[in-house]
Scaffold this motif. Sequence first.
Motif, PDB file in Angstrom:
ATOM      1  N   VAL A  23     -13.108 -28.930  65.060  1.00  0.00           N
ATOM      2  CA  VAL A  23     -12.328 -30.184  65.265  1.00  0.00           C
ATOM      3  C   VAL A  23     -11.138 -29.881  66.107  1.00  0.00           C
ATOM      4  O   VAL A  23     -10.642 -30.562  67.032  1.00  0.00           O
ATOM      5  CB  VAL A  23     -11.786 -30.630  63.973  1.00  0.00           C
ATOM      6  CG1 VAL A  23     -11.047 -31.889  64.149  1.00  0.00           C
ATOM      7  CG2 VAL A  23     -13.022 -31.315  63.160  1.00  0.00           C
ATOM      8  N   SER A  48      -9.294 -39.689  70.245  1.00  0.00           N
ATOM      9  CA  SER A  48     -10.661 -40.086  69.425  1.00  0.00           C
ATOM     10  C   SER A  48     -10.543 -41.473  68.718  1.00  0.00           C
ATOM     11  O   SER A  48      -9.521 -41.192  67.652  1.00  0.00           O
ATOM     12  CB  SER A  48     -11.135 -39.084  68.852  1.00  0.00           C
ATOM     13  OG  SER A  48     -12.446 -39.536  68.034  1.00  0.00           O
ATOM     14  N   LYS A  49     -11.195 -42.429  68.839  1.00  0.00           N
ATOM     15  CA  LYS A  49     -10.828 -43.557  68.010  1.00  0.00           C
ATOM     16  C   LYS A  49     -11.564 -43.216  66.599  1.00  0.00           C
ATOM     17  O   LYS A  49     -10.645 -43.696  65.528  1.00  0.00           O
ATOM     18  CB  LYS A  49     -11.763 -44.635  68.783  1.00  0.00           C
ATOM     19  CG  LYS A  49     -11.977 -45.942  67.773  1.00  0.00           C
ATOM     20  CD  LYS A  49     -12.860 -46.832  68.587  1.00  0.00           C
ATOM     21  CE  LYS A  49     -13.152 -48.207  67.747  1.00  0.00           C
ATOM     22  NZ  LYS A  49     -14.095 -49.127  68.477  1.00  0.00           N
ATOM     23  N   PHE A  50     -12.424 -42.494  66.469  1.00  0.00           N
ATOM     24  CA  PHE A  50     -13.122 -42.181  65.191  1.00  0.00           C
ATOM     25  C   PHE A  50     -11.998 -41.393  64.344  1.00  0.00           C
ATOM     26  O   PHE A  50     -11.811 -41.524  63.120  1.00  0.00           O
ATOM     27  CB  PHE A  50     -14.487 -41.240  65.336  1.00  0.00           C
ATOM     28  CG  PHE A  50     -14.760 -40.740  64.332  1.00  0.00           C
ATOM     29  CD1 PHE A  50     -15.477 -41.474  63.185  1.00  0.00           C
ATOM     30  CD2 PHE A  50     -14.632 -39.289  63.862  1.00  0.00           C
ATOM     31  CE1 PHE A  50     -16.028 -41.022  61.977  1.00  0.00           C
ATOM     32  CE2 PHE A  50     -15.125 -38.512  62.826  1.00  0.00           C
ATOM     33  CZ  PHE A  50     -15.769 -39.571  61.782  1.00  0.00           C
ATOM     34  N   MET A  51     -11.494 -40.367  65.151  1.00  0.00           N
ATOM     35  CA  MET A  51     -10.323 -39.477  64.193  1.00  0.00           C
ATOM     36  C   MET A  51      -9.308 -40.267  63.899  1.00  0.00           C
ATOM     37  O   MET A  51      -8.480 -40.068  62.663  1.00  0.00           O
ATOM     38  CB  MET A  51      -9.822 -38.397  65.329  1.00  0.00           C
ATOM     39  CG  MET A  51     -11.012 -37.397  65.394  1.00  0.00           C
ATOM     40  SD  MET A  51     -11.501 -36.515  63.776  1.00  0.00           S
ATOM     41  CE  MET A  51      -9.900 -35.770  63.137  1.00  0.00           C
ATOM     42  N   ALA A  53      -9.301 -43.370  63.064  1.00  0.00           N
ATOM     43  CA  ALA A  53      -9.538 -44.292  62.041  1.00  0.00           C
ATOM     44  C   ALA A  53      -9.641 -43.598  60.834  1.00  0.00           C
ATOM     45  O   ALA A  53      -9.669 -44.081  59.582  1.00  0.00           O
ATOM     46  CB  ALA A  53     -10.825 -45.117  62.450  1.00  0.00           C
ATOM     47  N   CYS A  54     -10.137 -42.286  60.923  1.00  0.00           N
ATOM     48  CA  CYS A  54     -10.393 -41.439  59.830  1.00  0.00           C
ATOM     49  C   CYS A  54      -9.058 -41.019  59.049  1.00  0.00           C
ATOM     50  O   CYS A  54      -8.972 -40.963  57.723  1.00  0.00           O
ATOM     51  CB  CYS A  54     -11.091 -40.109  59.939  1.00  0.00           C
ATOM     52  SG  CYS A  54     -13.022 -40.501  60.332  1.00  0.00           S
ATOM     53  N   ARG A  55      -7.909 -40.999  59.808  1.00  0.00           N
ATOM     54  CA  ARG A  55      -6.781 -40.248  59.295  1.00  0.00           C
ATOM     55  C   ARG A  55      -5.584 -41.209  59.166  1.00  0.00           C
ATOM     56  O   ARG A  55      -4.756 -40.858  58.315  1.00  0.00           O
ATOM     57  CB  ARG A  55      -6.440 -39.041  60.211  1.00  0.00           C
ATOM     58  CG  ARG A  55      -7.450 -38.081  60.329  1.00  0.00           C
ATOM     59  CD  ARG A  55      -7.494 -37.166  59.222  1.00  0.00           C
ATOM     60  NE  ARG A  55      -6.037 -36.168  59.520  1.00  0.00           N
ATOM     61  CZ  ARG A  55      -5.315 -35.453  58.540  1.00  0.00           C
ATOM     62  NH1 ARG A  55      -5.862 -35.588  57.200  1.00  0.00           N
ATOM     63  NH2 ARG A  55      -4.196 -34.960  58.693  1.00  0.00           N
ATOM     64  N   ALA A  60      -7.517 -47.583  60.861  1.00  0.00           N
ATOM     65  CA  ALA A  60      -8.926 -47.946  60.272  1.00  0.00           C
ATOM     66  C   ALA A  60      -9.165 -49.292  60.221  1.00  0.00           C
ATOM     67  O   ALA A  60     -10.022 -49.794  60.538  1.00  0.00           O
ATOM     68  CB  ALA A  60      -9.076 -47.293  58.729  1.00  0.00           C
ATOM     69  N   TYR A  64     -11.555 -50.880  63.185  1.00  0.00           N
ATOM     70  CA  TYR A  64     -12.834 -51.257  62.721  1.00  0.00           C
ATOM     71  C   TYR A  64     -12.836 -52.602  61.874  1.00  0.00           C
ATOM     72  O   TYR A  64     -13.679 -52.915  61.109  1.00  0.00           O
ATOM     73  CB  TYR A  64     -13.512 -50.014  61.926  1.00  0.00           C
ATOM     74  CG  TYR A  64     -13.863 -48.903  62.641  1.00  0.00           C
ATOM     75  CD1 TYR A  64     -14.950 -49.060  63.399  1.00  0.00           C
ATOM     76  CD2 TYR A  64     -12.813 -47.926  62.873  1.00  0.00           C
ATOM     77  CE1 TYR A  64     -15.588 -47.811  64.356  1.00  0.00           C
ATOM     78  CE2 TYR A  64     -13.370 -46.892  63.831  1.00  0.00           C
ATOM     79  CZ  TYR A  64     -14.622 -46.595  64.433  1.00  0.00           C
ATOM     80  OH  TYR A  64     -14.687 -45.736  65.251  1.00  0.00           O
ATOM     81  N   VAL A  93      -2.980 -36.101  62.930  1.00  0.00           N
ATOM     82  CA  VAL A  93      -4.587 -36.650  62.970  1.00  0.00           C
ATOM     83  C   VAL A  93      -5.453 -35.350  62.963  1.00  0.00           C
ATOM     84  O   VAL A  93      -6.533 -35.270  62.143  1.00  0.00           O
ATOM     85  CB  VAL A  93      -4.728 -37.612  63.766  1.00  0.00           C
ATOM     86  CG1 VAL A  93      -6.213 -37.978  64.009  1.00  0.00           C
ATOM     87  CG2 VAL A  93      -4.124 -38.931  63.314  1.00  0.00           C
ATOM     88  N   TRP A  94      -5.508 -34.649  63.922  1.00  0.00           N
ATOM     89  CA  TRP A  94      -6.284 -33.489  64.360  1.00  0.00           C
ATOM     90  C   TRP A  94      -6.117 -32.322  63.497  1.00  0.00           C
ATOM     91  O   TRP A  94      -7.201 -31.443  63.179  1.00  0.00           O
ATOM     92  CB  TRP A  94      -6.350 -33.296  65.857  1.00  0.00           C
ATOM     93  CG  TRP A  94      -6.929 -34.596  66.755  1.00  0.00           C
ATOM     94  CD1 TRP A  94      -6.286 -35.733  67.097  1.00  0.00           C
ATOM     95  CD2 TRP A  94      -8.415 -34.497  67.155  1.00  0.00           C
ATOM     96  NE1 TRP A  94      -7.184 -36.198  67.880  1.00  0.00           N
ATOM     97  CE2 TRP A  94      -8.481 -35.680  67.822  1.00  0.00           C
ATOM     98  CE3 TRP A  94      -9.632 -33.712  66.896  1.00  0.00           C
ATOM     99  CZ2 TRP A  94     -10.008 -36.132  68.532  1.00  0.00           C
ATOM    100  CZ3 TRP A  94     -10.753 -33.955  67.548  1.00  0.00           C
ATOM    101  CH2 TRP A  94     -10.803 -35.282  68.115  1.00  0.00           C
TER     102      TRP A  94
END
Length: 409
Positions: A23, A48-51, A53-55, A60, A64, A93-94
């Motif tokens: 990561v 990253s959109k995914f990261m 949203a996860c953090r 989020a 989404y 986030v990362w």
Amino acid sequence: MEVEAGDTKNRKFDDKENLLGDVSKAYKEGLYSDITIILKNNASVSTSKFMLACRVPYFATLLYGGFGDNSASIPFTLDCCDSQIFKLIVNFVWEGEISFSELEIQSLLDLLETARFLCIDRLVEGIIDHLEFLLTRTLIEFDDCLVAFDFVILNKFTKASGALLSFIDQNLRTISFLPKFADLSEASIQMLLNFEERISSEIDLFTAFVNWIKNKETVSEEVKTEMLGCFNLGQFERKDLIDKVRKTRFFDDKEVCDILEAHIEKLQDDVKSKEKQNKELGERLQEQSRRIEETKAGIVLSTSLQPTIAATFDYCCSLDLTHFVNKIEFTLEDLQYLNSYCVHVWNGVNWIKIIDCRELIHTGKQILHFERMKIHLLGVKVTGSKHVLDGSPCFYTPASISSFSASLI
């Protein structure tokens, strides 16, 4: 990585370390960026959109939820911070960490506000804990403290404002004379004036208010009156009322004079109380002096009689007053006679009889015990003698006394 030991059903392969490494590598190399965010300084950051949203709870919901998947390639604007602060958020986030040590106070406060806007509660708590760390160890400049105080008051960070308020109160005598203190908002000054746990004195708080209110033409009379209502004139020292408070003309002269009158009455009561105490002390000293003189007179009188009285004993000796004794030994030399005798001690004031041996059965070595005491002089008087054989009385000098000793057992 490793395969954990255990029974067949519970065996597993652990690759968490590589996961975190992969990561981090993707972040540092800018891989898989599928969303671009334009910040309030018109700079853009891709990630990253995914990261996100996860953090970050805010993303989020945004990405989404109502924002939808089809918007991934459309840049959107985020007005809560500039690119410098958002890059710190992306790093959090990362990588899961942010270094506070290199941040200026304003950047730290901007990061605090952004973290709250994005609903990253754990980051908000971490920043506030860092502020409290700086305050506890006095690692923050007074000017920075004032900037932070105004910021958290205006943005309603309750926990942080309490810590900063307490720090300013403890150092108010110095902080209130800094130029930045005059820049505090009305809300911050109101908070300081109404701080129930303050330890600063009434005059230090009043001096701080005077320093702040100078040249504040925009402060309404209503607000000024409300602020002055926070002061209790009865808490000021008399000197401060005369030299400082009265000269500001913030309070009616009658109010100040009433308090001064109360101070004078208290001062008069204190003077009367002191006079009474001094009088009582003088009387006690006189009484003690009188008793000392009487004791000295008694000792002189008794001492003047000492040689005459001592001369009436058949044996008299002086003892060391620094030691206690409770045993004496002596020998009645004339063994042809049985003797009766009395033992007296001189305690510095009087002769006291401690032993009375009236039976005529005594001759030779004598060992006597009594209650322990300190003795100036000890005298032995032979009160009668009879012949050992026929019991006839002795009409000449009684038996002599020798080998005298005194001790403590």
